[in-house]
Design an enzyme around this catalytic site. Structure first.
Site, mmCIF file in Angstrom:
data_model
loop_
_atom_site.group_PDB
_atom_site.id
_atom_site.type_symbol
_atom_site.label_atom_id
_atom_site.label_comp_id
_atom_site.label_asym_id
_atom_site.label_seq_id
_atom_site.Cartn_x
_atom_site.Cartn_y
_atom_site.Cartn_z
ATOM 1 N N HIS A 107 32.519 37.667 39.845
ATOM 2 C CA HIS A 107 32.069 38.356 38.639
ATOM 3 C C HIS A 107 33.223 38.957 37.830
ATOM 4 C CE1 HIS A 107 28.256 38.212 40.872
ATOM 5 N NE2 HIS A 107 27.667 38.326 39.697
ATOM 6 N N GLY A 108 34.451 38.819 38.298
ATOM 7 C CA GLY A 108 35.612 39.364 37.593
ATOM 8 C C GLY A 108 35.698 38.975 36.127
#
Length: 166
Positions: A101-102
């Site tokens: 999800h970075g």
């Protein structure tokens, strides 16, 4: 080199802990930044010391950036300073590594248009809607951006990121 990791509570444990140690192993200084100094706790209970609050970070003092995944990017992306740090470092061409999800932070920074990368499949549409070409691969390198999908890709992700630090 000085490498900055941006994160918060709820990070995917291995996606922060592995780069933290792997980058240090290469002889680089690594600093973790979050909303405030102290400790942050991962999804599986690991704690990490926070060296700097987002407001204390000068992106010009750092050479590279790591954006781990988990739930943390959902709240980190809401912090204007964290997004500004990310935008500046990315646009300055400094190596940036994101996983899982970075890329949500990169999306909020508005830097993905015309780029190629990957993420967890659950934000694939978000990455595409931000103007990037999403590729289902263990690691994608596009200039200064190194991206991977999930913890199973950690070794390839850090292998390619470390190459950019050399």
């Amino acid at each position: 080199m000085k490498v900055l990791i941006l994160s918060a509570d709820g990070f995917e444990d291995l996606e922060l802990i592995y780069p933290l140690h792997r980058i240090k192993e290469e002889g680089h200084e690594v600093y973790v930044a979050s909303f405030q100094r102290g400790k942050i706790t991962g999804k599986h209970g690991y704690t990490v010391n926070v060296d700097l609050a987002f407001d204390e970070v000068d992106p010009d003092e750092f050479d590279a950036l790591v954006l781990p995944g988990g739930r943390a990017p959902e709240i980190v992306r809401l912090n204007e300073k964290a997004v500004a740090i990310t935008k500046k470092m990315f646009e300055d061409g400094k190596p940036v590594a994101s996983i899982c999800h970075g890329p949500q932070i990169l999306i909020s920074a508005g830097v993905l248009k015309g780029r190629k990368g990957t993420s967890t499949v659950t934000i694939r549409d978000d990455v595409k809607n931000a103007g990037a070409e999403w590729i289902d691969a263990e690691v994608v390198v596009d200039g200064n951006w190194v991206s991977s999908r999930h913890p199973g890709d950690l070794y390839a992700w850090m292998r390619e990121f470390v190459k950019l630090l050399r």
